[in-house]
Design a protein around this motif. Structure first.
Motif, mmCIF file in Angstrom:
data_model
loop_
_atom_site.group_PDB
_atom_site.id
_atom_site.type_symbol
_atom_site.label_atom_id
_atom_site.label_comp_id
_atom_site.label_asym_id
_atom_site.label_seq_id
_atom_site.Cartn_x
_atom_site.Cartn_y
_atom_site.Cartn_z
ATOM 1 N N MET A 182 -22.153 -12.764 51.207
ATOM 2 C CA MET A 182 -20.826 -12.848 51.805
ATOM 3 C C MET A 182 -20.527 -14.278 52.260
ATOM 4 O O MET A 182 -19.456 -14.833 51.957
ATOM 5 N N THR A 185 -20.056 -16.782 49.211
ATOM 6 C CA THR A 185 -18.809 -16.641 48.466
ATOM 7 C C THR A 185 -17.607 -17.112 49.275
ATOM 8 O O THR A 185 -16.697 -17.759 48.738
ATOM 9 N N TRP A 186 -17.588 -16.823 50.587
ATOM 10 C CA TRP A 186 -16.444 -17.243 51.387
ATOM 11 C C TRP A 186 -16.467 -18.735 51.667
ATOM 12 O O TRP A 186 -15.410 -19.375 51.752
ATOM 13 N N ARG A 189 -15.072 -20.228 48.720
ATOM 14 C CA ARG A 189 -13.620 -20.070 48.733
ATOM 15 C C ARG A 189 -12.956 -21.156 49.580
ATOM 16 O O ARG A 189 -11.936 -21.735 49.196
ATOM 17 N N TRP A 190 -13.549 -21.474 50.718
ATOM 18 C CA TRP A 190 -12.986 -22.516 51.570
ATOM 19 C C TRP A 190 -13.183 -23.899 50.959
ATOM 20 O O TRP A 190 -12.351 -24.785 51.141
ATOM 21 N N ILE A 285 -16.858 -7.138 53.179
ATOM 22 C CA ILE A 285 -16.207 -8.458 53.117
ATOM 23 C C ILE A 285 -16.543 -9.146 51.800
ATOM 24 O O ILE A 285 -15.679 -9.787 51.166
ATOM 25 N N TYR A 286 -17.797 -9.012 51.362
ATOM 26 C CA TYR A 286 -18.184 -9.590 50.069
ATOM 27 C C TYR A 286 -17.429 -8.908 48.928
ATOM 28 O O TYR A 286 -16.956 -9.579 47.992
ATOM 29 N N ARG A 289 -13.914 -10.215 48.617
ATOM 30 C CA ARG A 289 -13.868 -11.498 47.915
ATOM 31 C C ARG A 289 -14.032 -11.297 46.406
ATOM 32 O O ARG A 289 -13.318 -11.893 45.583
#
Length: 572
Positions: A182, A185-186, A189-190, A285-286, A289
């Motif tokens: 999680m 990957t986030w 994304r940022w 949450i993962y 995404r």
């Protein structure tokens, strides 16, 4: 891929079967194995295999100590009836898990896992495939082995705890796996936006340096009996954060096992359910995404550029030279091509976390150790050369993948009337400038903290630095063309160079340091310390001539390796 297409004998709209799912995951496992196996059959694969064989024992030695420490520590806590301190082990494993994620990158793949979306695959199977593909990462393997060692240590000390401890640690391991996936990957994304990438770069640098400062100043192993005054501060901080830490996954795992030992079964079950809820939250949450990527979201810095902004055509300014005018020399009489490449490399330097960290971290570490040496009165004439050699390693290793930041843009070098000699000269000038700046900063730090190095040692170190820098630059340019590796700044935990290039860089720096040390010993043996300077200066001139020879042949070498360069740097 197996089981992804319908066969003629299948009726249309037939429900998906478990046999097809097994065939699908078997195909993914076979694909992963083929990628790993065939990577060593390519050009230069033998060298990569040798480098990996040499690196594995070092990584195993580094990993074996925390794994054994977790098992032995858990055993001692149970035997001495101090199981209430089990949270220290669970938190240690959790932090170890994240540290490995940041420092040991996953093996690179020759294809994007998202390409399986092209096949008729549902989102749940796509999510399982993404989890399955990263299951054997270094962080998962080392962290899971540490938890297994903890379970074994608890089981040996008290066999009655094996069932509940095994169940709790299994759920804790899954929660860690989901959390790392999680978070990775986030963060990626940022990082897909440039501003967020720069902010994350600053956080990584300050966080890493802060950890080194805390470790050096508060770790009793580095205090030599003078850490007693700092222990109350650590205990006070620990007591402040402990109530919050007990409700996080590592604290819940420890609470569940401890409560089961004390006969508080309701608390143990509640803690296990809380740990399970955290794991489900991380997975959700993962999955969120991954669902956005499954629907076609493309994470790239280009996709986040504003589309409504129109670029007006350039206006002719009165008195400005026309387009047909000859290009003029820029500042310091550099050619326009070289000036443009230098500006590009400065942008790369600002956005590359590893390059900035490799420049700042050695200076910071020298500052910390110089303060300790100044306070204790220790140190010698070789402290300054050793510090310069240590700083050179952080900067020089990045020159072994000079084209990595260019990525697919490398094809314009072959299409435009631009010599790769000028491109690599700009890259090397930035590296040489960083090495010279580090030399001056280290000299200033040691002068302020541990005493000014002698003029003879300073001049000899400068001559050695010129010799080592030009040698690294020449060999690094050759490796950049023969073994390039694409660098994607929107991805975290990716190697900046191939393993063989990293091994060669380490070997070159150590060899140069060994040559310099041998010259120092020879000069001292002859009773003529000044003899170091002419010998090292002669080596520096020879390294400079070798560097020029390699630099002038880079265009020919690049043409001979253009297929390898395009295959590695232009892949998606």
């Amino acid at each position: 891929m197996a089981g992804l297409t319908e066969t003629p004998s299948q009726p249309p709209n037939q429900p998906w079967t478990s046999a097809q799912s097994r065939a699908q995951f078997a195909a993914l496992a076979q694909l992963r194995w083929c990628i790993f196996r065939n990577a060593f059959r390519r050009k230069g694969g033998t060298g990569e295999l040798i480098a990996r064989i040499l690196f594995v024992p070092f990584l195993a030695i580094i990993a074996i100590f925390p794994i054994l420490g977790a098992g032995i520590g858990a055993h001692l806590l149970v035997v001495t009836n101090r199981l209430a301190m089990l949270s220290a082990i669970t938190w240690g494993v959790f932090l170890l898990w994240q540290l490995v994620v940041l420092n040991i990158s996953a093996p690179g793949l020759s294809f994007d896992v998202n390409t399986i979306i092209r096949f008729p695959i549902s989102f749940p199977r796509y999510l399982l495939a993404r989890l399955f593909f990263g299951l054997l990462s270094a962080a998962n393997v080392i962290g899971t082995l540490a938890l297994i060692a903890t379970d074994i240590g608890i089981g040996i000390a008290r066999p009655s705890l094996i069932p509940w401890a095994t169940l709790t640690l299994l759920v804790f391991a899954l929660a860690n796996i989901f959390f790392t996936r999680m978070a990775t990957t986030w963060v990626e994304r940022w990082l897909s936006t440039r501003r967020a990438s720069e902010i994350f770069t600053a956080l990584i640098i300050f966080g890493s340096l802060g950890f080194q400062y805390i470790n050096l100043n508060f770790n009793p192993a580095f205090q030599h009996g003078h850490h007693a005054s700092k222990l109350p501060i650590l205990i006070k901080i620990f007591n402040r954060i402990r109530p919050i830490a007990d409700f996080l996954p590592p604290g819940l795992a420890a609470t569940s096992i401890v409560s089961s030992t004390q006969g508080h079964h309701l608390i143990a079950i509640a803690s296990l359910l809380g740990l399970t809820a955290f794991g489900c939250l991380f997975l959700a949450i993962y999955a969120w995404r991954m669902h956005r990527e499954f629907r076609g979201e493309n994470l790239s810095q280009v996709s986040h550029q504003p589309t409504a902004t129109r670029i007006s055509p350039p206006q002719r300014i009165a008195g400005a030279p026309s387009a047909t005018a000859q290009p003029t020399r820029s500042l310091f009489s550099l050619s326009p091509i070289l000036s443009a490449c230098l500006r590009k490399e400065l942008l790369y330097l600002r956005r590359n976390t590893n390059q900035l960290y490799g420049f700042i971290a050695p200076i910071f570490m020298v500052f910390l150790f110089a303060n300790r040496m100044g306070a204790s009165g220790t140190g010698g004439s070789l402290v300054f050369p050793a510090a310069v050699a240590y700083s050179l390693l952080g900067v020089s290793i990045l020159s072994y993948n000079g084209l990595g930041m260019d990525g697919p843009g490398v094809q314009f070098y072959f299409l435009s009337p631009t010599r790769l000699r000028d491109v690599f000269l700009a890259k090397n000038l930035i590296g040489f400038l960083l090495s010279l700046i580090e030399f001056g900063l280290i000299f200033a730090v040691l002068t302020f903290s541990a005493g000014t190095p002698s003029l003879l040692i300073a001049l000899a170190t400068l001559c050695w630095l010129v010799f080592a820098t030009f040698t690294n630059g020449a060999i690094g340019n050759l490796r950049s063309l023969s073994a390039p590796k694409k660098i994607d700044l929107s991805k975290i935990s990716r190697k900046q160079t191939s393993q063989l290039s990293a091994l060669i860089a380490l070997g070159v720096v150590l060899a140069c340091f060994g040559i310099g040390f041998a010259i120092v010993l020879l000069s001292q043996h002859l009773g003529q310390p000044w003899l170091m300077i002419p010998i090292l200066l002669a080596l520096a001139v020879a390294a400079f001539l070798f560097y020029l020879h390699v630099l002038n042949r880079l265009d020919t070498i690049a043409l001979n390796h253009r297929e390898t360069i395009a295959e590695e740097l232009c892949k998606t």
